[in-house]
Design an enzyme around this catalytic site. Structure first.
Site, PDB file in Angstrom:
ATOM      1  N   TYR A 122       0.907  -1.391  -0.053  1.00 30.79           N
ATOM      2  CA  TYR A 122       0.061  -0.006  -0.010  1.00 30.79           C
ATOM      3  C   TYR A 122       0.703   1.275  -0.144  1.00 30.79           C
ATOM      4  CZ  TYR A 122      -4.080  -2.812   0.711  1.00 30.79           C
ATOM      5  OH  TYR A 122      -5.197  -3.587   0.677  1.00 30.79           O
ATOM      6  N   LYS A 169       4.845 -14.005   5.078  1.00 34.19           N
ATOM      7  CA  LYS A 169       4.860 -14.975   3.841  1.00 34.19           C
ATOM      8  C   LYS A 169       6.329 -14.892   3.385  1.00 34.19           C
ATOM      9  CE  LYS A 169       2.547 -17.736   1.382  1.00 34.19           C
ATOM     10  NZ  LYS A 169       2.110 -18.823   1.994  1.00 34.19           N
ATOM     11  N   ASP A 202      -1.347 -17.467   5.288  1.00 35.05           N
ATOM     12  CA  ASP A 202      -2.442 -18.297   4.748  1.00 35.05           C
ATOM     13  C   ASP A 202      -2.787 -19.584   5.779  1.00 35.05           C
ATOM     14  OD1 ASP A 202       0.377 -19.287   4.498  1.00 35.05           O
ATOM     15  OD2 ASP A 202      -0.059 -20.310   2.508  1.00 35.05           O
ATOM     16  N   ASP A 226      -5.231  -5.760   6.241  1.00 30.80           N
ATOM     17  CA  ASP A 226      -6.506  -5.188   5.688  1.00 30.80           C
ATOM     18  C   ASP A 226      -7.406  -6.263   5.375  1.00 30.80           C
ATOM     19  OD1 ASP A 226      -8.316  -3.700   4.350  1.00 30.80           O
ATOM     20  OD2 ASP A 226      -7.429  -3.254   2.496  1.00 30.80           O
TER      21      ASP A 226
END
Ligand code: NAI
Length: 331
Positions: A122, A169, A202, A226
């Site tokens: 972002y 991740k 995940d 988010d």
């Protein structure tokens, strides 16, 4: 006390008006300084986030904000992202708790999502390399990574929580999340009395769907935050009930997790609880602890009684009826 109020777009004016009513009824008089942001400001001033709005927040330090619409894939850059970057509101804090009277698959959910608010994907650094190929830069800096993880640990410490989970991740995004993970581990070493886990994002989603009660404080970068925030809202009754704060070292802007809900805007149907509970966080922040607790309890009693609830909560009421019930339940 003077605080800034940004009504925002869509349902924003309806839900922020409800929050102001409840605050006044709780006996806290706020001299609201109204500031513009959003589509309305873009039409009026040719600028969705006028500098005057940022200046008002810089002067008064604290704002309550309704959601602002950002057109998809065109027009101006997200106002929210600009506001958070412009005021360095680096920590987004979203407490997610099971609420009385709302039936969900899990009871006893009580976690806080802490999201880094200024960087990651972002950062807004997107460009076209050649026609048909575009790039978005994922910016992670040691400074921002360390400060958000430290913020999460401090929050855990001050609120009597015992576990911080860093969501990442790093197996795929080895450099960016690799750096973030290194920073998280280093900061975790400063807090040996708080359990630290590092979990791929995940897997966190899977675990949240299986048993969200296992989590305490979750900390992560901007985009993951988010997505996880909305997921967590769904675990406790939806976007209409989950509050939020954007905090920096100088300024604070309180706003719900939800957006401007164009599908129900102007109909008086929006659930104001998320913004009212964001106002509770704001009152706590400015030292109005007793009023904050009274309003939070009034919200809980209203949900428990189930009278006048909005449609998203399964009721047949509207913004006005639920607000009236909350005011009635102030003790
Ligand atoms: P949204 O949160 O506005 O709406 C998603 C769904 O939830 C809709 O069906 C809506 O009716 C419902 N909903 C949301 N808040 C509700 C409430 N208080 N009471 C009852 N139902 C509620 O998300 P969407 O549609 O993705 O975004 C709409 C606009 O809002 C976009 O322009 C987006 O950029 C903006 N947005 C702004 C945010 C902010 O200013 N902080 C945050 C999220 C989105």
């Amino acid at each position: 006390m003077k605080l800034v109020l940004i009504a925002g777009d869509g349902i924003g004016p309806e839900v922020t008006a409800a929050a102001c009513q409840v605050i006044e009824a709780a006996g806290v008089h706020i001299d609201w300084i109204r500031a513009d942001a959003g589509l309305g400001a873009a039409e009026h001033y040719g600028e969705p986030l006028p500098e005057a709005t940022l200046d008002l927040i810089r002067t008064h330090r604290v704002a309550l904000k309704g959601p602002c619409t950002t057109p998809v894939g065109k027009g101006f850059r997200s106002i929210n992202v600009r506001l958070r970057q412009g005021l360095d509101l680096y920590a987004s804090v979203r407490p997610v708790r099971s609420l009385p009277g709302i039936r969900t698959p899990f009871d006893h959910v009580d976690l806080i999502v802490v999201r880094e608010n200024t960087e990651g994907l972002y950062a807004g650094l997107e460009h076209q390399v050649v026609p048909g190929v575009v790039e978005s830069l994922r910016v992670i800096t040691r400074t921002a990574a360390e400060r958000i993880v430290r913020f999460a640990f401090e929050l855990a410490r001050h609120s009597g929580r015992h576990r911080v989970t860093f969501c990442h991740k790093a197996d795929v995004m080895r450099l960016t999340d690799g750096l973030f993970l290194d920073c998280a581990r280093a900061v975790a070493d400063e807090f040996p009395f708080i359990t630290f886990d590092e979990t791929p994002v995940d897997n966190v989603c899977l675990q949240l769907a299986l048993d969200p009660t296992q989590y305490d404080v979750l900390v992560m970068e901007n985009l993951f935050g988010d997505v996880i925030s909305d997921l967590c809202a769904g675990l406790v009754g939806g976007l209409g009930v989950v509050p939020g704060a954007n905090l920096g070292s100088r300024y604070a802007v309180f706003e719900a997790v939800h957006g401007s809900a164009p599908d129900i805007a102007g109909k008086g149907l929006a659930n104001p609880i998320a913004v009212i509970r964001s106002a509770v966080m704001m009152l706590d922040h400015v030292g109005e602890r007793a009023a904050a607790a009274r309003i939070e309890n009034a919200v809980l009693r209203t949900l428990q009684a189930g009278i006048g609830l909005t449609r998203d909560l399964g009721g047949d009421g509207n913004t006005a009826t639920i607000t009236a019930q909350i005011i009635k339940n102030l003790e």
